[in-house]
Design a protein around this motif. Sequence first.
Motif, mmCIF file in Angstrom:
data_model
loop_
_atom_site.group_PDB
_atom_site.id
_atom_site.type_symbol
_atom_site.label_atom_id
_atom_site.label_comp_id
_atom_site.label_asym_id
_atom_site.label_seq_id
_atom_site.Cartn_x
_atom_site.Cartn_y
_atom_site.Cartn_z
ATOM 1 N N SER A 157 0.968 -1.149 0.476
ATOM 2 C CA SER A 157 0.093 -0.038 0.128
ATOM 3 C C SER A 157 0.577 1.116 0.216
ATOM 4 C CB SER A 157 -0.886 -0.104 1.127
ATOM 5 O OG SER A 157 -0.133 -0.169 2.033
ATOM 6 N N CYS A 158 2.057 1.301 0.554
ATOM 7 C CA CYS A 158 2.850 2.207 0.978
ATOM 8 C C CYS A 158 3.576 2.743 -0.524
ATOM 9 C CB CYS A 158 3.550 1.990 1.254
ATOM 10 S SG CYS A 158 3.558 2.179 3.473
ATOM 11 N N ARG A 159 3.977 1.431 -1.384
ATOM 12 C CA ARG A 159 4.203 1.713 -3.007
ATOM 13 C C ARG A 159 3.420 2.244 -3.602
ATOM 14 N NH1 ARG A 159 6.857 -4.453 -3.298
ATOM 15 N NH2 ARG A 159 9.109 -3.701 -2.407
ATOM 16 N N TRP A 211 0.421 7.036 -6.565
ATOM 17 C CA TRP A 211 0.139 8.189 -7.183
ATOM 18 C C TRP A 211 0.416 9.751 -6.559
ATOM 19 C CZ3 TRP A 211 -4.140 4.739 -4.487
ATOM 20 C CH2 TRP A 211 -5.231 3.770 -5.041
ATOM 21 N N GLN A 212 0.982 9.453 -5.214
ATOM 22 C CA GLN A 212 1.763 10.771 -5.102
ATOM 23 C C GLN A 212 2.319 10.772 -5.960
ATOM 24 O OE1 GLN A 212 2.919 9.948 -1.342
ATOM 25 N NE2 GLN A 212 1.608 10.629 -0.465
ATOM 26 N N GLY A 213 3.264 10.401 -6.850
ATOM 27 C CA GLY A 213 3.744 10.652 -8.039
ATOM 28 C C GLY A 213 3.575 11.203 -8.832
ATOM 29 N N MET A 214 2.061 11.040 -9.054
ATOM 30 C CA MET A 214 0.767 11.068 -10.562
ATOM 31 C C MET A 214 0.296 12.535 -9.933
ATOM 32 S SD MET A 214 -0.507 7.920 -11.157
ATOM 33 C CE MET A 214 -1.722 8.461 -12.523
ATOM 34 N N LEU A 242 -3.969 12.238 -0.610
ATOM 35 C CA LEU A 242 -4.326 11.373 -0.207
ATOM 36 C C LEU A 242 -4.146 10.514 1.355
ATOM 37 C CD1 LEU A 242 -5.024 8.588 -3.786
ATOM 38 C CD2 LEU A 242 -6.740 10.134 -2.701
ATOM 39 N N THR A 243 -5.236 10.015 1.478
ATOM 40 C CA THR A 243 -4.796 9.250 2.651
ATOM 41 C C THR A 243 -4.598 7.560 2.693
ATOM 42 O OG1 THR A 243 -5.229 11.045 4.266
ATOM 43 C CG2 THR A 243 -5.288 8.854 5.433
ATOM 44 N N MET A 244 -3.792 6.864 3.167
ATOM 45 C CA MET A 244 -4.089 5.390 3.039
ATOM 46 C C MET A 244 -4.134 5.074 3.818
ATOM 47 S SD MET A 244 -3.764 2.795 0.736
ATOM 48 C CE MET A 244 -3.345 3.497 -0.515
ATOM 49 N N SER A 245 -5.891 3.749 4.290
ATOM 50 C CA SER A 245 -6.056 3.318 5.523
ATOM 51 C C SER A 245 -6.123 2.188 5.145
ATOM 52 C CB SER A 245 -7.611 3.616 5.872
ATOM 53 O OG SER A 245 -8.035 4.758 5.927
ATOM 54 N N LYS A 289 -6.403 17.500 -10.371
ATOM 55 C CA LYS A 289 -5.121 17.129 -9.302
ATOM 56 C C LYS A 289 -5.042 18.548 -8.726
ATOM 57 C CE LYS A 289 -2.069 13.391 -12.609
ATOM 58 N NZ LYS A 289 -1.731 14.022 -13.730
ATOM 59 N N ASN A 290 -5.473 19.185 -9.325
ATOM 60 C CA ASN A 290 -5.538 20.779 -8.587
ATOM 61 C C ASN A 290 -6.419 20.549 -7.366
ATOM 62 O OD1 ASN A 290 -4.930 21.606 -11.512
ATOM 63 N ND2 ASN A 290 -7.039 22.231 -11.419
ATOM 64 N N GLU A 291 -6.946 19.030 -6.911
ATOM 65 C CA GLU A 291 -7.638 19.740 -5.810
ATOM 66 C C GLU A 291 -6.884 19.063 -4.716
ATOM 67 O OE1 GLU A 291 -10.857 15.737 -7.130
ATOM 68 O OE2 GLU A 291 -12.456 17.819 -7.146
ATOM 69 N N ASP A 292 -5.951 18.111 -5.458
ATOM 70 C CA ASP A 292 -4.778 17.472 -3.775
ATOM 71 C C ASP A 292 -4.126 19.320 -4.116
ATOM 72 O OD1 ASP A 292 -4.978 15.510 -3.726
ATOM 73 O OD2 ASP A 292 -4.934 15.268 -5.654
#
Length: 727
Positions: A542-544, A549-552, A557-560, A724-727
């Motif tokens: 899930s970290c990978r 996604w962060q690279g995109m 985003l938060t991963m649960s 992506k702007n929402e981030d």
Amino acid sequence: MVTNGRSDRPLNCEAIEQLLTELENHQIKPSENTKNQLTEFQKLLKIFDEASIVVVTDKNGTIEQVNDTFCRISKYERHELIGRTHRIVKSGYHTSSFYRDMWKTISAGEVWTGEIKNSAKDGSTYWVKTTIYPICDDEGKPEKYVSVRTDITEGKEHEERMRELIESDYVTVIENLQNFVVKIKDQGSENYCLTLIEGRLAKEIELDPKYYQGKQVVDVFGEENEQLMFEQVQEAFNGETVNFDFELQGRYLHADFSPVFQDGTNKVIEVVGSVSDVTDLKRSELAVKRIAYHDMLTELPNRRKLEEDLTPQIIKAKKNSENIAVLLIDLDQFKNINDSLGHAAGDELIRGAASRIQQVGTETLTESASLYHLGGDEFLCLLYGVTKQEAKQCAENIIDAFDYPFSYRGGAFYQKASIGICMYPDAAAHSAELLKYVDLALLTAKESGRNTYRFFSSSMKDKLFSRFQIENDLRKALKSDTQFELYYQPINTTINGTLEGVEALVRWNHPERGVVSPLAFIDIAEETGLIVPLGQWVIRESCRQLRWWQGMGYTSLTMSVNISSRQFRHGSFVEDIQSILVEEGVSPKHFQLEITENGLMENTEEMINTLKRLREIGFRIAIDDFGTGYSSLSYLKKFPVTSLKIDKSFVFGLPNDLGDEAIVSSTIQLAHRLGLYVIAEGVESQDALVNLKQHDCTYVQGYYFSKPLPADQFTNEILSRRTKNED
């Protein structure tokens, strides 16, 4: 002068000198050599005469010649002895059979040697070492006897004194022994009688030697030991050394019996034994044994005692064609009591539960029921000689016994129980199977909703095999690292429906079974400990994905990730998860760890400390399935959590189910007052979403938005909707 072969001439060295004189008187001159030989013989005879008694008798034992030493020792004159037999010196010490054996030997022409006690003329006695030489004719028949005797009186008297001293000491020793000794003889037809019983212990337990000597063994040691004594003594007379314990007059006694064999044979002529008082040792042994075989909390027999009892009971049941029922009783979710109210409350509950179960056995199956405390919250009831219906009734009575509350420090709480039942010989053939199958029956009872019972059936065996197969396949899958896959479900805000985070859910793509539901393998992974390596794989994967996604550009985003209580209890959990995030380049502030409400209640103090460490590192913490567990509000405010996830079972009924709505509304209000975010799971309709918005629920998750999707599909179908702007 010689008459009828008898002579008054002394049988000594003077006879040689007289012989030489008579030869000279008859003008017979012996040669020098003969004279020298006679002189030497005269010297030897003198020495021999002074040292020994020499007697010549005829074939009937009549004395013909004696030497001076015989006269001196016997105190008889020579003429008083000549013509008499040895009866004149008979002391009466020896038996008639002694003399018969002697005459039998010498009459056969053989030399006899032995010790004889004789009587002198004045009544005193003396001992002589005697050798009798037969003088035989040409046919080998004795004509005369020459007996040579040596006085051994002094040695025999010393020997007698020593014997008396030894006997005196022996009696003293025996009488003062702390134990007591016995001698037993078989009087015929296995009539075993005591010929000796002596020792201080015998007197202490009122076994008077004078009274009991000569009594039958079975009549001495009490009716309760009659059969035991007979069997043990019988075995000793069969040539075996035996040792055994028995009770008498409130004491524990240990006996050792040994056979005494007739010389050179296997015939047992008597049995000797000793009996010791081992009361103190036995009581210590029983105390130690009680500690080893009993649970200190409930004072019930423990698992070790069950293992010793079960096999003999099965052997007995097989011999008598009887049934055995094993009831495995487990208190439902007992850990919640320990963790919320403390171990003192838990101990009190265990004692109370033991008392209630025992009462059921006492009232319904007094003689056939044995109750064991296996440890923790598990009990086992062993029922011998019962039908399946009786076992069923007993299980129902036990469950009914938990219908009313337990009291503790002025308060009251309810505790339920689940029961697994296995029957011998219908369902299991030996003890290992009974214990294995009853455990599976208990598991089935718990899966059926708890507070019930289940009998073991063959279908459960198939299920057990299936679980075993899944466990093996799980181990292989973890090694291959190619069979597991993460699916992702979005978590949205209720304000504008935007994507806030994702929950990672593991799926297993089995090479033969296809996709295996988490319901089929997560519990097995928990039980076997495989959840730890599986959980580490989920966190790393899930970290990978999150980093990708962060690279995109999706940086907020938060991963649960779901974390089991077993992972939390793993000693290096905090270090392991921190290390993984560092290696994968992910910040803890983008990671939310979800743990169930009941999982939090296990080892609460330790859990609180672990959660605090995780929060200090930067992780978010969510309580999953909130409302389904048994958490205490006092603990809830102590947990350093960031959000509550309302269980989907309360969300499905919204808005129509007023009970569900009341629970959801109360939970949201509680969370807000505690400063926590709320996530509602299982949202599947517009109406439910609207209702949750009305109650100010922060986040929602469910099939209304999306089912869990593989990473690529999630990226294309969910993330693509969000700019992506929402981030």
